[in-house]
Write a protein that holds these residues in place. Structure first.
Motif: not given
Length: 255
Positions: A173, A160, A179, A176, A240, A238, A183, A169
């Motif tokens: 992330w 991430g 997300r 969320e 989105p 990963t 990650y 991002e």
């Protein structure tokens, strides 16, 4: 008569609304994430995708990571002289440093390679065992596995921090759950790649000189090529979910 111009010195609390077109300054934490990703050597292409080859150091960077070990293996296979083979490996690493000096490129990666090869050569020379030239890599690999596993458990997955920068991002992330989980999974994929190296190579190391050729070969194949594959798979996993355009949902969606 011209309309009165707003006083730019008025604060937001006075009722003046901020122009939505005014760019917002990035948060300090997001800036740290971007800086971390940049220092980790992660790069993106012009269209916003991860540049896996460049992130692995490019062709020259991959050669810098492969050649010292390859030179050591070839020299030792031909001569069976440990000292000569270690000197040849150190010379190969030093050549890349000189090349970077001539190119006026950053020396960080080349110098790190020289230091790594130097420590590996010292270990092998101290023990008198050729296979110990590859021992340092096991500890380095294990360290990365531990750090990445910890990052998942504390909900700051390394994937991430790196990919979030590439995708602009920042750290949003983390707010969320979907997300964050994505990650975390991406980080586990990279951990699996590193763990696979140990699973395959440690038994070959324990075979001593009988497993040296196989150890060196798998070290080359499971180095940059496997790393590139692992990062690419983690990037794909990963991704989105694509944003849904309300206008494309049709009248039924609005009913």
């Amino acid at each position: 008569m011209t309309a009165p111009q707003p006083d730019p010195s008025q604060s937001e609390g006075s009722g003046q609304e901020r122009d939505p077109r005014t760019p917002q300054e990035p948060s300090p934490v997001a800036g740290l994430a971007a800086d971390y990703a940049a220092k980790a050597g992660l790069h993106r292409t012009h269209d916003g995708r991860v540049d896996v080859l460049r992130s692995a150091g490019g062709v020259q960077g991959i050669a810098e990571s492969i050649m010292p070990g390859l030179v050591f293996l070839v020299t030792f296979t031909i001569t069976q002289e440990l000292t000569l083979s270690l000197i040849a490996a150190l010379a190969a690493a030093a050549v890349f440093t000189v090349v970077r000096l001539i190119q006026r490129r950053p020396l960080t990666q080349a110098l790190a390679g020289v230091v790594g090869v130097g420590i590996s050569a010292w270990l092998a020379n101290t023990t008198g065992k050729a296979e110990d030239f590859y021992l340092l890599g096991f500890f380095t690999n294990a360290g990365y596995i531990l750090a990445m596993a910890v990052s998942v458990f504390i909900k700051w997955p390394v994937a991430g921090l790196l990919f979030g920068f590439i995708r602009n991002e920042g750290l949003d992330w983390r707010k969320e759950p979907d997300r964050l989980r994505a990650y975390q999974l991406g980080t586990w994929i990279i951990v699996a790649v590193l763990a696979l190296r140990l699973i395959v190579q440690v038994p070959l190391y324990l075979m001593g000189q009988d497993g040296l050729a196989a150890l060196a070969t798998t070290r080359l194949l499971m180095g940059a090529p496997l790393y590139i594959l692992g990062v690419w798979i983690a990037w794909l996993v990963t991704r989105p979910a694509p944003a849904v355009d309300p206008a494309s949902e049709g009248p039924a969606a609005k009913a």
